[in-house]
Design an enzyme around this catalytic site. Structure first.
Site, PDB file in Angstrom:
ATOM      1  N   HIS A 251       0.832  -1.213   0.000  1.00  0.00           N
ATOM      2  CA  HIS A 251       0.000   0.000   0.000  1.00  0.00           C
ATOM      3  C   HIS A 251       0.867   1.264   0.000  1.00  0.00           C
ATOM      4  O   HIS A 251       0.505   2.267   0.619  1.00  0.00           O
ATOM      5  CB  HIS A 251      -0.944   0.012   1.211  1.00  0.00           C
ATOM      6  CG  HIS A 251      -1.945  -1.101   1.222  1.00  0.00           C
ATOM      7  ND1 HIS A 251      -3.199  -0.978   0.676  1.00  0.00           N
ATOM      8  CD2 HIS A 251      -1.873  -2.372   1.695  1.00  0.00           C
ATOM      9  CE1 HIS A 251      -3.864  -2.120   0.832  1.00  0.00           C
ATOM     10  NE2 HIS A 251      -3.076  -2.990   1.437  1.00  0.00           N
TER      11      HIS A 251
ATOM     12  N   ASN B 182     -10.265  -2.725   2.502  1.00  0.00           N
ATOM     13  CA  ASN B 182      -9.970  -2.754   1.071  1.00  0.00           C
ATOM     14  C   ASN B 182     -11.235  -2.512   0.272  1.00  0.00           C
ATOM     15  O   ASN B 182     -12.338  -2.486   0.826  1.00  0.00           O
ATOM     16  CB  ASN B 182      -9.397  -4.128   0.677  1.00  0.00           C
ATOM     17  CG  ASN B 182      -7.912  -4.272   1.013  1.00  0.00           C
ATOM     18  OD1 ASN B 182      -7.223  -3.290   1.263  1.00  0.00           O
ATOM     19  ND2 ASN B 182      -7.432  -5.491   1.011  1.00  0.00           N
TER      20      ASN B 182
HETATM   21 FE1  HDE Z   1      -2.468  -4.724   5.532  1.00  0.00          FE
HETATM   22  N1  HDE Z   1      -0.644  -3.959   5.973  1.00  0.00           N
HETATM   23  N2  HDE Z   1      -1.858  -6.533   6.145  1.00  0.00           N
HETATM   24  N3  HDE Z   1      -4.245  -5.550   4.916  1.00  0.00           N
HETATM   25  N4  HDE Z   1      -3.100  -2.952   4.872  1.00  0.00           N
HETATM   26  C1  HDE Z   1      -0.273  -2.679   5.808  1.00  0.00           C
HETATM   27  O1  HDE Z   1       0.860  -1.388   7.405  1.00  0.00           O
HETATM   28  C2  HDE Z   1      -0.759  -6.781   6.870  1.00  0.00           C
HETATM   29  C3  HDE Z   1      -4.612  -6.860   5.063  1.00  0.00           C
HETATM   30  C4  HDE Z   1      -4.345  -2.627   4.433  1.00  0.00           C
HETATM   31  O2  HDE Z   1      -3.182   3.577   3.971  1.00  0.00           O
HETATM   32  C5  HDE Z   1       1.059  -2.381   6.437  1.00  0.00           C
HETATM   33  O3  HDE Z   1       1.202   0.840   7.699  1.00  0.00           O
HETATM   34  C6  HDE Z   1      -0.723  -8.162   7.283  1.00  0.00           C
HETATM   35  C7  HDE Z   1      -6.033  -7.013   4.871  1.00  0.00           C
HETATM   36  C8  HDE Z   1      -4.394  -1.244   4.049  1.00  0.00           C
HETATM   37  O4  HDE Z   1      -1.468   3.401   5.303  1.00  0.00           O
HETATM   38  C9  HDE Z   1       1.446  -3.701   7.102  1.00  0.00           C
HETATM   39  C10 HDE Z   1      -1.851  -8.741   6.747  1.00  0.00           C
HETATM   40  C11 HDE Z   1      -6.493  -5.757   4.591  1.00  0.00           C
HETATM   41  C12 HDE Z   1      -3.110  -0.751   4.295  1.00  0.00           C
HETATM   42  C13 HDE Z   1       0.283  -4.588   6.731  1.00  0.00           C
HETATM   43  C14 HDE Z   1      -2.555  -7.721   6.034  1.00  0.00           C
HETATM   44  C15 HDE Z   1      -5.360  -4.870   4.618  1.00  0.00           C
HETATM   45  C16 HDE Z   1      -2.328  -1.841   4.806  1.00  0.00           C
HETATM   46  C17 HDE Z   1       2.071  -1.776   5.503  1.00  0.00           C
HETATM   47  C18 HDE Z   1      -2.296 -10.186   6.839  1.00  0.00           C
HETATM   48  C19 HDE Z   1      -7.923  -5.326   4.277  1.00  0.00           C
HETATM   49  C20 HDE Z   1      -2.627   0.647   4.039  1.00  0.00           C
HETATM   50  C21 HDE Z   1       2.165  -0.309   5.879  1.00  0.00           C
HETATM   51  C22 HDE Z   1      -2.434 -10.671   8.167  1.00  0.00           C
HETATM   52  C23 HDE Z   1      -8.861  -5.588   5.363  1.00  0.00           C
HETATM   53  C24 HDE Z   1      -2.930   1.567   5.156  1.00  0.00           C
HETATM   54  C25 HDE Z   1       1.373  -0.172   7.063  1.00  0.00           C
HETATM   55  C26 HDE Z   1      -2.488   2.963   4.792  1.00  0.00           C
HETATM   56  C27 HDE Z   1      -0.996  -1.717   5.202  1.00  0.00           C
HETATM   57  C28 HDE Z   1       0.221  -5.853   7.168  1.00  0.00           C
HETATM   58  C29 HDE Z   1      -3.741  -7.975   5.320  1.00  0.00           C
HETATM   59  C30 HDE Z   1      -5.508  -3.465   4.335  1.00  0.00           C
HETATM   60  C31 HDE Z   1       2.792  -4.289   6.710  1.00  0.00           C
HETATM   61  C32 HDE Z   1       0.367  -8.824   8.103  1.00  0.00           C
HETATM   62  C33 HDE Z   1      -6.844  -8.316   4.990  1.00  0.00           C
HETATM   63  C34 HDE Z   1      -5.586  -0.494   3.492  1.00  0.00           C
HETATM   64  O5  HDE Z   1       1.520  -3.565   8.489  1.00  0.00           O
END
Ligand code: HDE
Length: 698
Positions: A86, A159
């Site tokens: 993202h 999302n």
């Molecule tokens: Fe994320 N995800 N994600 N994700 N995600 C990040 O956090 C992660 C997942 C989502 O505008 C990171 O600050 C893991 C689902 C958005 O700044 C990180 C898992 C959904 C954004 C991270 C998921 C998301 C992130 C990278 C599986 C939808 C951007 C930078 C367990 C419900 C937020 C940060 C923004 C960002 C980890 C799965 C949505 C690495 C480990 C499911 C919208 O922490």
């Protein structure tokens, strides 16, 4: 230095010491206005912001120049690590307003105080590409909302697709490694169409549902203002007695859902890297504030037990037919950030940020996320005090005994930095009214690395999704799969994916196999649970949910010298009355002299403003200009692409030569420029019937 008349120091030979210094006063005067003194970060006034310190005019630069060193050092550190996923995002400020109280289910003030406006900051993103990548790849879009509630920050980090690729957080690093550019060659950027991604997918059947969503037109939205948002996981609402109700959160765009067609998305990647960012920025600047309805699906443990899937599995959604959506509020985005870095880039979202009255579920993906986000912010923002940055700080009081660390911005007073303490009666203490966790009975299963059996059905919901689509949408899904898999070099990976598709729908698998030129259908892999036929769910479509409106859309009018002024005026009036913005395109940005003798300036030059950036176009030309532009590639592409992207085209007599050169046929979407009502009607939709006539779909 006394002010000089000459414009810039370099413009004249240096005679005196003052002349040599050339401190930029002249430039400042040319820029005009009064201004505060330029200083270092220590507040020392800077005498000269053009030249570094030297012992003689052509001598070396002195290490002593603390002004230069401070400026360069700060510049060297201007970038922070980008988000690992993202990374590419755009955000805006706005507010949430509750319209229906959920006080029967929760104590959370934000969900019970009708009419109260809660400030928020919403960031949209693509997932795979780097921070500087294009806005329009085929990808999932992030939809992250930070509500600054009275009871602390609530981050709903979702999302634009209601399901996710994997069921367990353990697989997230693998998924992300697979989709990002391949590590040896460092390409492709922001694209899933490559071997490592599809290799991982072909070995991860649980991803099939999200794959179908990502391959559908949801993966190529027209605008961030026209996407839905989903919290994905089940959360809990808790009432005052600690009783729990499950909840799924949904955002629904006021403008309706809308997507591009794939060829258009590809061309947008060339025409405007910032298409979605610019679109959001321009809409907010013109007061056309994007708005979403906020809706919930509420259900009990007993309801969940009857679902033909496990709601704790993030690869499953709850069809609206099973649990209807209740609209409870709205979000309006009405202010672009003042500074991209300070706000959008430094915004730190975290699904673990919730407020009393909301709680987590045991979804194993959510559980992993609760750890990941804080951890990633520590490295990305450089230390434990990022919550003090203005964009991240709660807008309610907060206090505890955490202290020190990198970039501490608070200056805590007194001796007491621990608890319990008797020395300072005013120091912060835990309160019985603090955040309650749901007293969930723990089950008596044995500890282990176990995937629940109830998570084993990987194909029923993808089948339901596919069969719920309209014919054009089904063709787009099949064609997207053909496009992506055609970029995969390894034959057995292509075949393995088609094998999975056979469990979803034989016809889909056959279409993709044909599109790939496979000699025979590959075998379907063994399954733990065979796919069930679930009833179709029309709300899973996009076309069915497009609104019959031009609101928030943009109409482009191509003009040149001699274009009919009255026609242009009438088209603009009708489009604006229907809620669209209008932009004028001309061969020169200075515009064109219209039939009434007046010069009409343009918003864009033809060569740099293709029709891909508009929702519908009009071409209004004199006979001479029509003849001239029928030999101009940019004009021919303008109409050919508008036609190919299934858009409405209004054209007058003079424009016919260009239409002919662009191979524009006749259909309900091609209307006479004087028929403004007909044009507005045609512009409110895409002309799907046109597509099979001009493009081979799978
Ligand atoms: Fe994320 N995800 N994600 N994700 N995600 C990040 O956090 C992660 C997942 C989502 O505008 C990171 O600050 C893991 C689902 C958005 O700044 C990180 C898992 C959904 C954004 C991270 C998921 C998301 C992130 C990278 C599986 C939808 C951007 C930078 C367990 C419900 C937020 C940060 C923004 C960002 C980890 C799965 C949505 C690495 C480990 C499911 C919208 O922490």
């Amino acid at each position: 230095m006394a002010s000089k008349k000459q414009p810039a120091p370099s413009a004249k030979a240096a005679k005196s010491v003052d002349d040599r210094r050339g401190n930029g006063d002249e430039l400042q005067q040319m820029a005009g206005g009064s201004h505060p003194a330029l200083t270092t970060n220590q507040g020392i006034p800077i005498p000269d912001n053009q030249n570094s310190l030297r012992p003689s005019p052509r001598g070396p630069t002195l290490l002593e120049d603390f002004i230069l060193r401070e400026k360069i050092t700060h510049f060297d550190h201007e970038r922070i690590p980008e988000r690992i996923v993202h990374a590419r995002g755009s955000a805006a400020h706005g507010y949430f307003e509750l319209t229906k109280s959920l006080n029967k289910y929760t104590t959370a003030k934000i969900l019970t105080e009708v009419g109260v406006k809660t400030p928020l900051f919403t960031r949209f993103s693509t997932v795979a590409g780097g921070a500087g990548s294009v806005d329009t790849p085929r990808d999932v879009r992030g939809f992250a909302v930070k509500f600054y509630t009275k009871e602390g920050n609530w981050d709903l980090v979702g999302n634009d697709i209601p399901v996710f690729f994997i069921q367990d957080a353990m697989k997230f690093p693998d998924l992300v490694h697979a989709v990002k550019m391949e590590p040896d060659r460092a390409f492709p950027q922001a694209a899933s169409a490559h071997d490592t991604f599809w290799d991982f997918i072909s070995l991860t059947p649980e991803s099939m549902h999200t794959i179908l969503w990502a391959m559908s037109d949801r993966g190529i939205p027209r605008s961030l203002r026209m996407i839905e948002g989903f919290g994905i996981h089940s959360f809990r609402l808790l009432d005052a007695k600690g009783r729990s109700t499950f909840v799924k959160f949904h955002w629904r765009p006021k403008l309706g859902l809308q997507s591009t067609v794939w060829d258009e998305a590809l061309k947008l990647q060339a025409a405007d890297n910032d298409f979605h960012r610019r679109d959001l920025f321009e809409a907010i600047q013109r007061g056309d504030f994007p708005e979403w309805e906020f809706a919930v699906q509420l259900f009990t443990e007993a309801d969940a037990a009857k679902f033909p899937f496990d709601h704790l599995d993030a690869t499953k959604l709850i069809p609206e037919e099973l649990v209807p959506l209740t609209v409870i509020g709205r979000m309006v985005l009405n202010r672009w950030p003042d500074n991209f870095f300070a706000e959008t880039e430094q915004a730190a979202y975290c699904p673990a940020n919730i407020v009393p009255g909301i709680d987590f579920s045991n979804d194993p993906l959510l559980q992993g996320r609760l750890f990941s986000y804080l951890d990633t912010q520590l490295i990305r923002l450089g230390g434990p005090n990022f919550h003090q940055l203005p964009i991240n700080a709660p807008k309610c009081p907060f206090a505890n005994q955490q202290r020190d660390g990198h970039m501490q911005m608070q200056v805590p007073k007194g001796r007491v930095n621990y608890e319990p303490s008797s020395l300072d009666p005013s120091s912060a203490r835990a309160t019985p009214a603090g955040f309650p966790s749901f007293a969930e009975p723990t089950d008596d299963g044995a500890k282990g690395r176990i995937r629940a059996e109830s998570f084993a059905d990987h194909y029923s919901q993808p089948r339901q999704f596919y069969r719920s689509q309209t014919k054009p949408e089904q063709a787009h899904i099949a064609s997207a799969l053909v496009f992506e898999l055609s970029k995969v070099e390894t034959l057995h990976v292509r075949e393995a994916v088609v094998g999975h598709l056979r469990h979803i729908d034989e016809d889909l698998a056959q279409r993709v196999a044909n599109g790939l030129g496979l000699a025979a259908l590959p075998p379907a892999p063994p399954t733990a649970v065979p796919a069930k036929d679930l009833p179709p769910s029309p709300p899973l479509q996009i076309i069915g949910k497009m609104k019959d409106t031009l609101k928030g859309r943009v109409v482009g009018i191509l003009i040149d010298d001699g274009s009919d002024a009255a026609t242009i005026k009438a088209l603009r009036k009708a489009a604006e009355a229907a809620g669209a913005a209008v932009k004028i395109v001309a061969p020169k940005v200075g515009g064109a002299k219209l039939s009434d003798g007046k010069q009409k300036s343009a918003d864009g030059q033809l060569a740099g403003t293709p029709s891909t950036v508009f929702d519908a176009v009009a071409v209004v030309l004199s006979a001479d200009a029509g003849k001239k532009l029928s030999k101009e590639a940019a004009a021919i592409d303008f109409v050919r692409d508008a036609f190919g992207h299934l858009k409405a085209i209004a054209a007058d007599a003079g424009a016919q030569a260009v239409l002919k050169a662009g191979g524009v046929g006749k259909d309900a979407g091609v209307v006479d420029a004087t028929d403004t009502a007909g044009f507005i009607k045609a512009a409110k939709t895409r002309h799907w019937a046109r597509e099979p006539k001009l493009r081979t779909l799978a």
